[in-house]
Scaffold this motif. Sequence first.
Motif, short mmCIF file in Angstrom:
data_model
loop_
_atom_site.label_atom_id
_atom_site.label_comp_id
_atom_site.label_asym_id
_atom_site.label_seq_id
_atom_site.Cartn_x
_atom_site.Cartn_y
_atom_site.Cartn_z
N UNK A 35 0.62 -1.36 -0.36
CA UNK A 35 0.02 -0.21 0.02
C UNK A 35 0.70 1.05 0.02
N UNK A 36 0.56 2.06 -0.58
CA UNK A 36 1.70 3.50 -1.43
C UNK A 36 1.00 4.40 0.23
N UNK A 83 5.98 4.37 -7.60
CA UNK A 83 6.61 5.09 -8.82
C UNK A 83 6.60 4.12 -10.78
N UNK A 84 6.32 2.98 -10.07
CA UNK A 84 6.10 2.11 -11.87
C UNK A 84 6.96 0.98 -11.56
N UNK A 85 7.65 1.86 -10.68
CA UNK A 85 9.26 0.67 -10.19
C UNK A 85 9.16 -1.09 -9.96
N UNK A 86 10.12 -1.53 -9.64
CA UNK A 86 9.89 -3.11 -9.59
C UNK A 86 10.54 -3.27 -8.19
N UNK A 87 11.15 -3.52 -7.20
CA UNK A 87 11.19 -3.11 -5.71
C UNK A 87 11.79 -4.68 -5.14
N UNK A 88 12.38 -4.67 -4.70
CA UNK A 88 13.23 -5.66 -3.38
C UNK A 88 13.03 -5.49 -1.80
N UNK A 89 12.44 -6.51 -1.08
CA UNK A 89 12.64 -6.26 0.80
C UNK A 89 13.60 -7.67 0.33
N UNK A 104 4.53 -0.60 -5.42
CA UNK A 104 3.88 0.31 -3.93
C UNK A 104 2.50 0.55 -4.98
N UNK A 105 1.21 0.15 -4.77
CA UNK A 105 0.37 0.29 -5.20
C UNK A 105 -1.24 0.65 -3.86
N UNK A 106 -2.34 0.41 -4.56
CA UNK A 106 -3.31 0.25 -3.89
C UNK A 106 -4.01 -1.42 -3.99
N UNK A 190 -6.35 5.66 -11.90
CA UNK A 190 -5.63 5.81 -11.80
C UNK A 190 -4.60 6.07 -12.09
N UNK A 191 -3.74 5.53 -12.84
CA UNK A 191 -2.99 5.08 -13.06
C UNK A 191 -1.74 4.51 -12.20
N UNK A 192 -2.04 3.85 -11.59
CA UNK A 192 -1.12 3.07 -10.74
C UNK A 192 -0.79 1.86 -10.25
N UNK A 193 -0.22 1.02 -9.35
CA UNK A 193 -0.90 -0.81 -9.48
C UNK A 193 -1.52 -0.91 -8.48
N UNK A 194 -2.23 -2.04 -8.86
CA UNK A 194 -3.46 -2.29 -7.57
C UNK A 194 -3.41 -4.04 -7.72
N UNK A 195 -3.28 -4.23 -6.33
CA UNK A 195 -3.03 -5.27 -5.80
C UNK A 195 -4.23 -5.80 -4.94
#
Length: 480
Positions: A35-36, A83-89, A104-106, A190-195
């Motif tokens: 969740x962003x 930010x539409x980028x792929x991240x790591x944890x 990151x998204x909704x 919205x133009x953001x990732x949706x989960x």
Amino acid sequence: MRHFYSCVFMLLFCSLNALAQLKVAPIFANNMVLQQKEENYIWGEAKAKESITLSTSWLEEEIKVKADKNGRWKVAFSVPQADLKSHTITIKGKETITLQNVLFGEVWLCSGQSNMQMSLGGNYNQPIKGGNEAIANSTNKYIRHCTIKREKSTVEQSNCKAKWEESNPNTSPNFTAAGYFFAQQMYQTLGVPIGLVNATWGGTRIEAWMDKEILSTQYPSVELPETEAKDLSHNTPTILYNTMIHPIVGLKIKGVLWYQGESNIKLNPIEYYDIFPSMITRWRELWQQGDFPFYYVQIASFNYPKELPAYLIRDAQLQTLKKVENVGMATITDVGEKWNIHPMYKKEVGERLAYLALNKTYGFHNIQCTGPIYKSYEVVDNKIVIEFDNVPRGLTSFGVPIQEMYIAGQDSVFVPAQTRFTRNRQLEVFHKDIKKPLAVRYCWNNAFVGNLFCIGGIPASPFRTDNWKENNKKNETPQK
């Protein structure tokens, strides 16, 4: 001898602790959406008192915690704007776990029974209208779906089995159809990732999704399970909350999408007026995220047996709008199927849920999201004049006569009514043979096709102006 057993116990304890491995709760996995613009949490297990370090591709500093004496650990960390980028944890203890392709998204939790569970690929002999086309066009790495495995238990579980997947034609046929169409519209706007987190199981009453504490204290008439889960139906109170909801409580979400109610028709539908608002409030208490958005679907038309009053569940869902803050109801009076309890029109369901979220949660107030809701009536001469909420630009039936509108006079017998729209955004209801009308009902039965809408094309909820007893056969609404 006592010293011997003490030594054996200590050796066993140390051996088990040595075998303990670093684990992260299964809801946190590759391909997930966080969740962003919120503080998020991640948790898991390790050796007792083990030091845990969390690092991410977006935070400059590492975060360090220690597992407790039982080996449980939990880390809070901030998530920035999408930010539409792929991240790591990366989580490090004695071992290292890295989660990849994180966005990151909704994040929205989709839950309930079979009409939310129904996949984009359809059920056996029960298609999704436009499903094949939707599957063919479903490649979108910014729409992600997490399936919570359907399991049952009589005790609360710490973990569930979960799998996150990117949307594409190989994966999307197994996504919740209503959820997918929701996500598609949300991403487009919205133009953001949706989960989507899909925790559903068909044929389940609401009590199966509630915890033992609230049921035992507020609903003592509900029988709680006493035997092992393997011997019980998945419809048993608490049994799905324990396995599919409790393990993900604390996952940061934007809100909940809920489609359920059919399985409560044959129990005590009157109790649904109270237990549904209670479930919403209880989930919010457990999540500790305040009054997060909770959007639900009013159950569809279906030819239930006459003795099962589905209209009472719909009315209970309608009345919940007045009882609980920050909720919304998607009406689908126009897209039910008389002989199919799983209507094919899930695109309308998903899009109407999206309109609620876009208007009420994301501030797109020019998107109409709610159909006409009955407000009041007045008898004027030989007509009943109905006033509605949520009709800023008026009412429509798109050029055809309104169906499923009934009026009753002094004899309390309902007959099909005629209607006329007024310039004051009201509806006149009348019948040439009724000089002194008493009441109006709209779609107040089990099976119907409604066609009263707001200008935005959202259908009106079923309603009645009377409060006459339901067991009076004289004033029953005719069933076609």
